[in-house]
Design a protein around this motif. Structure first.
Motif, PDB file in Angstrom:
ATOM      1  N   ILE A  65     -51.226 -41.804-124.975  1.00  0.00           N
ATOM      2  CA  ILE A  65     -50.517 -40.571-124.621  1.00  0.00           C
ATOM      3  C   ILE A  65     -50.069 -40.686-123.161  1.00  0.00           C
ATOM      4  CG2 ILE A  65     -50.707 -38.072-124.399  1.00  0.00           C
ATOM      5  CD1 ILE A  65     -53.061 -38.320-126.511  1.00  0.00           C
ATOM      6  N   SER A  66     -48.787 -40.901-122.978  1.00  0.00           N
ATOM      7  CA  SER A  66     -48.240 -41.071-121.625  1.00  0.00           C
ATOM      8  C   SER A  66     -47.982 -39.707-120.987  1.00  0.00           C
ATOM      9  CB  SER A  66     -46.927 -41.848-121.696  1.00  0.00           C
ATOM     10  OG  SER A  66     -45.937 -41.036-122.316  1.00  0.00           O
ATOM     11  N   TYR A  85     -54.226 -31.881-121.020  1.00  0.00           N
ATOM     12  CA  TYR A  85     -54.873 -33.106-120.546  1.00  0.00           C
ATOM     13  C   TYR A  85     -56.387 -33.004-120.754  1.00  0.00           C
ATOM     14  CZ  TYR A  85     -56.181 -36.852-117.284  1.00  0.00           C
ATOM     15  OH  TYR A  85     -56.707 -37.983-116.714  1.00  0.00           O
ATOM     16  N   THR A  89     -58.368 -35.718-123.117  1.00  0.00           N
ATOM     17  CA  THR A  89     -59.422 -36.574-122.576  1.00  0.00           C
ATOM     18  C   THR A  89     -60.796 -36.246-123.150  1.00  0.00           C
ATOM     19  OG1 THR A  89     -59.590 -35.061-120.690  1.00  0.00           O
ATOM     20  CG2 THR A  89     -58.266 -37.050-120.383  1.00  0.00           C
ATOM     21  N   PHE A  90     -60.861 -35.204-123.976  1.00  0.00           N
ATOM     22  CA  PHE A  90     -62.144 -34.834-124.567  1.00  0.00           C
ATOM     23  C   PHE A  90     -62.468 -35.720-125.772  1.00  0.00           C
ATOM     24  CE2 PHE A  90     -64.865 -32.363-127.391  1.00  0.00           C
ATOM     25  CZ  PHE A  90     -65.814 -31.852-126.512  1.00  0.00           C
ATOM     26  N   TYR A  91     -61.446 -36.219-126.436  1.00  0.00           N
ATOM     27  CA  TYR A  91     -61.634 -36.883-127.726  1.00  0.00           C
ATOM     28  C   TYR A  91     -61.544 -38.399-127.602  1.00  0.00           C
ATOM     29  CZ  TYR A  91     -61.046 -32.161-129.525  1.00  0.00           C
ATOM     30  OH  TYR A  91     -61.205 -30.819-129.778  1.00  0.00           O
ATOM     31  N   ALA A  92     -62.527 -39.085-128.190  1.00  0.00           N
ATOM     32  CA  ALA A  92     -62.634 -40.532-128.016  1.00  0.00           C
ATOM     33  C   ALA A  92     -61.476 -41.301-128.658  1.00  0.00           C
ATOM     34  CB  ALA A  92     -63.962 -41.032-128.580  1.00  0.00           C
ATOM     35  N   LEU A  93     -60.842 -40.723-129.682  1.00  0.00           N
ATOM     36  CA  LEU A  93     -59.760 -41.466-130.349  1.00  0.00           C
ATOM     37  C   LEU A  93     -58.425 -41.333-129.631  1.00  0.00           C
ATOM     38  CD1 LEU A  93     -60.449 -40.948-134.189  1.00  0.00           C
ATOM     39  CD2 LEU A  93     -61.152 -42.813-132.689  1.00  0.00           C
ATOM     40  N   PHE A  94     -58.379 -40.483-128.599  1.00  0.00           N
ATOM     41  CA  PHE A  94     -57.153 -40.380-127.805  1.00  0.00           C
ATOM     42  C   PHE A  94     -57.317 -41.188-126.528  1.00  0.00           C
ATOM     43  CE2 PHE A  94     -56.628 -35.817-129.587  1.00  0.00           C
ATOM     44  CZ  PHE A  94     -56.023 -36.294-130.740  1.00  0.00           C
ATOM     45  N   VAL A  96     -55.377 -41.603-122.665  1.00  0.00           N
ATOM     46  CA  VAL A  96     -54.305 -41.178-121.751  1.00  0.00           C
ATOM     47  C   VAL A  96     -53.954 -42.294-120.775  1.00  0.00           C
ATOM     48  CG1 VAL A  96     -54.807 -38.717-121.923  1.00  0.00           C
ATOM     49  CG2 VAL A  96     -55.964 -40.105-120.183  1.00  0.00           C
ATOM     50  N   ARG A  99     -53.204 -48.556-123.695  1.00  0.00           N
ATOM     51  CA  ARG A  99     -54.251 -49.261-124.426  1.00  0.00           C
ATOM     52  C   ARG A  99     -53.574 -50.062-125.529  1.00  0.00           C
ATOM     53  NH1 ARG A  99     -59.107 -45.852-127.263  1.00  0.00           N
ATOM     54  NH2 ARG A  99     -57.582 -45.557-128.902  1.00  0.00           N
ATOM     55  N   GLY A 361     -62.597 -37.952-132.916  1.00  0.00           N
ATOM     56  CA  GLY A 361     -63.659 -38.709-132.281  1.00  0.00           C
ATOM     57  C   GLY A 361     -64.522 -37.859-131.379  1.00  0.00           C
ATOM     58  N   ALA A 362     -65.254 -36.922-131.961  1.00  0.00           N
ATOM     59  CA  ALA A 362     -66.156 -36.061-131.196  1.00  0.00           C
ATOM     60  C   ALA A 362     -67.217 -35.507-132.133  1.00  0.00           C
ATOM     61  CB  ALA A 362     -65.401 -34.922-130.517  1.00  0.00           C
TER      62      ALA A 362
ATOM     63  N   HIS B 144     -63.554 -43.034-120.139  1.00  0.00           N
ATOM     64  CA  HIS B 144     -63.093 -42.673-121.481  1.00  0.00           C
ATOM     65  C   HIS B 144     -64.200 -41.956-122.247  1.00  0.00           C
ATOM     66  CE1 HIS B 144     -60.118 -43.267-124.735  1.00  0.00           C
ATOM     67  NE2 HIS B 144     -61.177 -43.094-125.487  1.00  0.00           N
ATOM     68  N   ALA B 145     -63.856 -40.826-122.862  1.00  0.00           N
ATOM     69  CA  ALA B 145     -64.847 -40.058-123.612  1.00  0.00           C
ATOM     70  C   ALA B 145     -65.555 -40.942-124.629  1.00  0.00           C
ATOM     71  CB  ALA B 145     -64.174 -38.896-124.329  1.00  0.00           C
ATOM     72  N   GLY B 146     -66.870 -40.818-124.691  1.00  0.00           N
ATOM     73  CA  GLY B 146     -67.623 -41.547-125.698  1.00  0.00           C
ATOM     74  C   GLY B 146     -68.001 -42.954-125.297  1.00  0.00           C
ATOM     75  N   HIS B 147     -67.704 -43.336-124.064  1.00  0.00           N
ATOM     76  CA  HIS B 147     -68.068 -44.683-123.627  1.00  0.00           C
ATOM     77  C   HIS B 147     -68.671 -44.648-122.235  1.00  0.00           C
ATOM     78  CE1 HIS B 147     -66.265 -46.949-126.943  1.00  0.00           C
ATOM     79  NE2 HIS B 147     -65.426 -45.948-126.995  1.00  0.00           N
ATOM     80  N   ALA B 200     -61.615 -31.725-117.722  1.00  0.00           N
ATOM     81  CA  ALA B 200     -61.134 -32.912-118.426  1.00  0.00           C
ATOM     82  C   ALA B 200     -62.306 -33.857-118.654  1.00  0.00           C
ATOM     83  CB  ALA B 200     -60.047 -33.613-117.613  1.00  0.00           C
ATOM     84  N   GLY B 201     -62.140 -34.790-119.567  1.00  0.00           N
ATOM     85  CA  GLY B 201     -63.225 -35.724-119.869  1.00  0.00           C
ATOM     86  C   GLY B 201     -64.333 -35.032-120.643  1.00  0.00           C
ATOM     87  N   ARG B 202     -65.446 -35.743-120.824  1.00  0.00           N
ATOM     88  CA  ARG B 202     -66.500 -35.195-121.689  1.00  0.00           C
ATOM     89  C   ARG B 202     -67.874 -35.505-121.134  1.00  0.00           C
ATOM     90  NH1 ARG B 202     -65.816 -37.009-127.702  1.00  0.00           N
ATOM     91  NH2 ARG B 202     -67.412 -38.587-127.368  1.00  0.00           N
ATOM     92  N   THR B 210     -56.386 -31.710-112.594  1.00  0.00           N
ATOM     93  CA  THR B 210     -55.014 -31.397-112.990  1.00  0.00           C
ATOM     94  C   THR B 210     -54.637 -32.372-114.093  1.00  0.00           C
ATOM     95  OG1 THR B 210     -54.194 -32.975-111.373  1.00  0.00           O
ATOM     96  CG2 THR B 210     -54.393 -30.681-110.645  1.00  0.00           C
ATOM     97  N   GLU B 211     -53.453 -32.221-114.669  1.00  0.00           N
ATOM     98  CA  GLU B 211     -53.017 -33.179-115.681  1.00  0.00           C
ATOM     99  C   GLU B 211     -52.894 -34.562-115.031  1.00  0.00           C
ATOM    100  OE1 GLU B 211     -51.465 -30.571-114.603  1.00  0.00           O
ATOM    101  OE2 GLU B 211     -49.319 -30.867-114.284  1.00  0.00           O
ATOM    102  N   PHE B 212     -53.456 -35.545-115.663  1.00  0.00           N
ATOM    103  CA  PHE B 212     -53.462 -36.922-115.165  1.00  0.00           C
ATOM    104  C   PHE B 212     -53.970 -37.010-113.724  1.00  0.00           C
ATOM    105  CE2 PHE B 212     -50.547 -37.012-118.728  1.00  0.00           C
ATOM    106  CZ  PHE B 212     -50.910 -38.178-119.382  1.00  0.00           C
TER     107      PHE B 212
END
Lengths: 614, 316
Positions: A65-66, A85, A89-94, A96, A99, A361-362, B144-147, B200-202, B210-212
């Motif tokens: 996701i650009s 955003y 960034t909350f979901y592991a399958l996405f 930003v 990749r 992915g959560a 990255h979320a989950g890692h 943002a993030g988990r 902010t965004e990005f």
């Protein structure tokens, strides 16, 4: 609200992907979130509920996701970019960040790691380099993929489609990443009892063609809905209550109580949600039901929706379950085409339809209120309860949310009556229950047994008590370990509670004496640290401290000695259990606690490798 | 004729707290009851001018019939509710929340209340091992979320990272951020409706962003500073305060507060000018003020240079 967007423009491919989602979304149909009669305020937020579908479309088209893609999604759905955003960034399958567009998620969780998962990770690293490296193809470690009966498991997320491989080997994975078709897992091999006349929930698995409505009807399909329409909603809710059906997702809440509350609500807009975000490590029963008998879930949701007065139901399917999602989409479309869904269900004049939404992915989204936030296009953070979903659920409306297995039980209750269902099992534990057997069992798979069957009897069905059995993880990562001297426990809510365990989501993951329990515990602790949403302090920081303390114990590097570390773990355990917002944090120390009390780790046994870390 | 606004007339319900019965208006929170009874209930993410988010869990109490503890800031009282604050479970959870936060965050600017509660409840953040290395600028936001990398337990993970200074008005010192959501609420529906920042993030890697993670000047930020106004730990603060702290001349004891009315427009916001060394260092508004509810705009909060002829204009 005025949006301030970044200047970056989307590419043609990104724009097309987003437009396809928004353009094809059911617009203002009855009961949809933008139904003007609804007045929930959801409409004021545009179609924020399409945020996850839009991100999925972008991921599927270009692999990440650009800035331009996110801005375009925000502009189209009218969502502030910082919030979008935060969701992405909350979901592991996405992703930003750029990749590789073809990625293999390799399960290294407790059901796979020792059963080929770690070996496969090593093989993937040898072929493709470290996790996440590589511009075109890459691999990454993954939490449980729900294919534990055929370890090791791989989920493929690529710009030419999604797929599952299990059991997987490095050749098959690299070929699949290169674009070769992979045959999806055959659910029939996952149900060793298939075809047996004793089955209820699994009776059609391996017997009917999951893509064929006629085949489903020939096997007795849609008799339940026919009867439900004949007797009317009130009677259906009564039967569910009399059946004493409890939720099969892990919390075991009485289904009839939920249904009565929503059916009795004066609010004209209500929702039904199916929680198909099965992600408790070691659990794969819902996946098998959805893949092998999707019409049963569609029919059961129609019965449930009409019974409680919902005109729209959402099916939130785990993102790592592409075969289940495809089977459900096909079944829904067939059902709609034949009048089993839509504006006039089976000619009854009743309205009910279904929408499928894909998770991303959560694990936390298996928590009911987190799932609803996710459906609304938000971060999967659990909500404070009360208010409960039956009062204020999806889009703030009274909502029934049930697990897949729970819903499929509804058909039998409607057909046979509540008393007949309640006559199986005892106490609050009625009907049959699905169990997910994996690990060191001769015939892993999903088994259906009456509530009250003992753990030993269940193991006998799967080929006998495993040789050298050391411990069983019962109920999942949020459950606890039981030992071979506890095999005569009756598998009921009450029976398991008596030995300090839980049925949870039906996980029966068997480990033998060769198991490195320190590694198992490390993985479980890492799992909760990864999957904590981060909202509340006890879970966000507690899962980190738990993992660190276990690492010290494993390495013999305790601060202040073993007793002090165990006290620290107990202190963290208590605050997570007592003060976390939701069930994730409240059970994040459960398996660790039981392993410590059983002496599976930290007792100086074989799993301890002092020499490894000088 | 004078009219008195009585508000909504609410019936009284009966609540028992630590064996003492209280009659309180329906709709009150448990914390309202505790406050009116004079209890010293710890709180971090709660603010009188924001919607409760139940995130920090430091205000938890026992409620009869509930297995988990209950956040007193958000739970509304019900008739017959039985609440206990004097139990081991309550004390333990409050201590552990303060301890866990202290182990991961720099709480040194979280104020006297937090310091007092930490001592009172016996929080000991140091027992989790030595502090691990801080993250490089921007690194935490890129996880990255989950890692995550498995820890060896030799050091304890923290949220330490460099201060973000990307504009002239305020700094973001996220090593102090406890993710209480207050700034996000103030930026969003509770006050400003600007939505420049969000979580943002988990999990432990979640950040306010902010965004990005673009600099604030590239975001939707309008510099109202309401995020600063609600931050409980000093993670968000004015450049003026940040620079004085960095220079070692921050002097809260010598600070005077002068109340006035903002002269920029006709709304009439009450301002409190915080003055140190004859210089305005911060501007706030009382959270119980009927016009502002504690929130201001960029002019009220930062438009004070013209009243203090101390420094020459910056760019001439």
């Amino acid at each position: 609200m005025d949006l301030t967007l970044l200047a970056d423009a989307p590419t043609t491919a990104e724009r097309a992907a987003v437009d396809a989602v928004v353009g094809s979304a059911p617009g203002t149909g009855p009961g949809s979130p933008t139904d003007p009669a609804d007045g929930t305020g959801a409409a004021d937020e545009g179609r924020r509920d399409l945020l996850l579908p839009a991100f999925h479309a972008v991921m599927d088209a270009v692999g990440w996701i650009s800035r331009g893609a996110l801005s375009y999604v925000c502009e189209t759905l009218h969502v502030p970019p910082a919030e979008a955003y935060g969701v992405a960034t909350f979901y592991a399958l996405f992703s930003v960040t750029p990749r590789a567009p073809r990625i293999a998620h390799v399960c290294d969780d407790v059901g796979c790691a020792a059963f080929g998962g770690e070996d496969l990770c090593a093989a993937m690293e040898e072929r493709l380099g470290p996790e996440g490296s590589g511009e075109e193809v890459t691999w990454t470690r993954s939490p449980c993929l729900g294919l534990c009966e055929r370890a090791p498991a791989v989920f493929l997320q690529t710009t030419h489609g999604h797929g599952q491989i299990a059991p997987a080997d490095a050749d098959a994975v690299t070929h699949a990443l290169d674009g070769e078709d992979v045959a999806g897992p055959d659910p029939v091999v996952s149900t060793p009892q298939a075809g047996s006349p004793d089955l209820e929930l699994l009776s059609r698995v391996g017997v009917v063609d999951p893509g064929d409505l006629d085949s489903y009807r020939a096997a007795g399909g849609y008799a339940g809905l026919r009867r439900a329409l004949a007797v009317g909603p009130a009677r259906v809710v009564d039967e569910i209550t009399v059946a004493s059906l409890t939720g099969r997702g892990g919390a075991a809440f009485p289904t009839g109580t939920k249904w009565s509350a929503v059916a009795g609500s004066p609010d004209p807009v209500k929702y039904l949600v199916c929680n198909a975000d099965e992600s408790e490590p070691g659990t794969f029963k819902d996946r098998v039901l959805m893949e092998a008998d999707p019409f049963a879930l569609v029919e059961a949701m129609t019965v449930a929706g009409i019974a409680v007065g919902a005109r729209l139901g959402y099916l939130y399917v785990r993102g790592e379950y592409p075969a289940a999602e495809a089977a459900l989409l096909r079944a829904i479309s067939e059902a709609r085409r034949h009048g089993y869904l839509g504006d006039d269900v089976m000619g009854s004049g009743r309205v009910f339809d279904l929408e499928v939404r894909r998770g991303a992915g959560a694990y936390i989204c298996g928590e009911e209120t987190a799932l609803m936030n996710s459906l609304e296009g938000r971060r999967g953070e659990p909500r404070a309860k009360p208010p409960f979903p039956t009062v204020s659920g999806l889009f703030g409306k009274p909502t029934v949310i049930n697990n897949v297995e729970t819903l499929v039980n509804v058909l039998r209750i409607v057909e046979q009556g509540g008393p007949a269902f309640a006559s199986v099992g005892s106490g609050r534990s009625t009907g049959t229950k699905l169990f997910c057997l994996s690990g060191v069992v001769a015939r892993p798979g999903v088994y259906e047994v009456p509530m009250g069957t003992t753990l030993r009897e269940l193991l006998e069905l799967a080929g006998g008590v495993p040789v050298g059995l050391k411990a069983i993880l019962l109920g999942g990562a949020a459950g606890s370990f039981v030992t071979p001297d506890q095999l005569d426990v009756p598998l009921t809510l009450e029976g398991t509670r008596e030995i300090g365990a839980t049925l949870g989501s039906g996980v029966v993951l068997c480990f033998d004496e060769s198991t490195d329990f320190a590694a198992v515990l490390r993985r479980i602790a890492g799992f909760f640290r990864d999957e904590s949403c981060g909202q509340c302090v006890p879970c966000r920081v507690g899962t980190v401290r738990q993992e660190e303390a276990l690492a010290r114990i494993e390495r013999g590097r305790e601060i202040g000695g073993r007793t002090v570390e165990l006290q620290l773990l107990d202190d963290v355990d208590r605050v997570m259990t007592d003060a976390s917002i939701c069930g994730l944090g409240q059970t994040a120390a459960s398996a660790v606690r039981s392993a410590l009390s059983l002496g599976l780790i930290g007792s100086g046994g074989g799993a301890r490798r002092n020499g490894d870390h000088p | 004729m004078t009219t008195v606004d009585l508000g909504t007339i609410r019936r009284l319900v009966s609540v028992t707290v630590d064996d003492v019965e209280h009659r309180v208006p329906e709709g009150a929170t448990i914390m309202d009851v505790l406050d009116s009874a004079g209890a010293d209930t710890p709180r971090l993410c709660q603010a009188p001018n924001l919607t409760p988010v139940n995130a920090c869990r430091v205000c938890v109490v026992e409620v009869e019939g509930s297995r988990p503890l209950v956040p007193s800031c958000a739970r509304r009282v019900e008739d017959g509710m039985v609440v206990r604050t004097d139990t081991d479970r309550v004390a333990h959870s409050r201590r552990m929340v303060l301890e866990l936060l202290g182990s991961a965050n720099d709480m040194s600017q979280a104020g006297d209340d937090v310091a007092r509660w930490s001592i009172e409840y016996g929080a000991d953040p140091e027992r989790y091992g030595p502090v691990g290395p801080p993250a490089a600028a921007g690194e935490r936001g890129n996880r990255h979320a989950g890692h995550h990398s498995a820890p060896d337990g030799e050091t304890r993970a923290t949220v330490a990272q460099p201060v973000t200074v990307d504009n002239d008005l305020y700094v973001r010192d996220y090593a102090r951020c406890i993710l209480c959501y207050k700034c996000v609420e103030a930026c969003g529906t509770d006050a400003q409706n600007t939505f420049a920042i969000a979580v943002a993030g988990r999990g432990f890697d979640a950040t306010i962003s902010t965004e990005f993670a673009v600099p604030l000047p590239d975001s939707a930020c309008v510099y109202c500073g309401n995020c600063i106004g609600v931050c409980p730990t000093g993670a968000l603060k004015s450049v003026a305060e940040h620079e004085r702290r960095e220079a070692g001349v921050w002097d809260p004891e010598g600070e005077t507060v002068t109340s006035t009315i903002c002269s920029f427009c006709g709304v009439g916001c009450t301002l409190e000018l915080h003055v140190q060394d004859n210089t305005i260092v911060n501007v706030t508004s009382p959270h119980d003020h009927s016009v502002t509810h504690g929130h201001l705009c960029i002019k009220g909060r930062f438009g004070f240079q013209h009243v203090q002829n101390v420094a020459p204009p910056r760019d001439r």
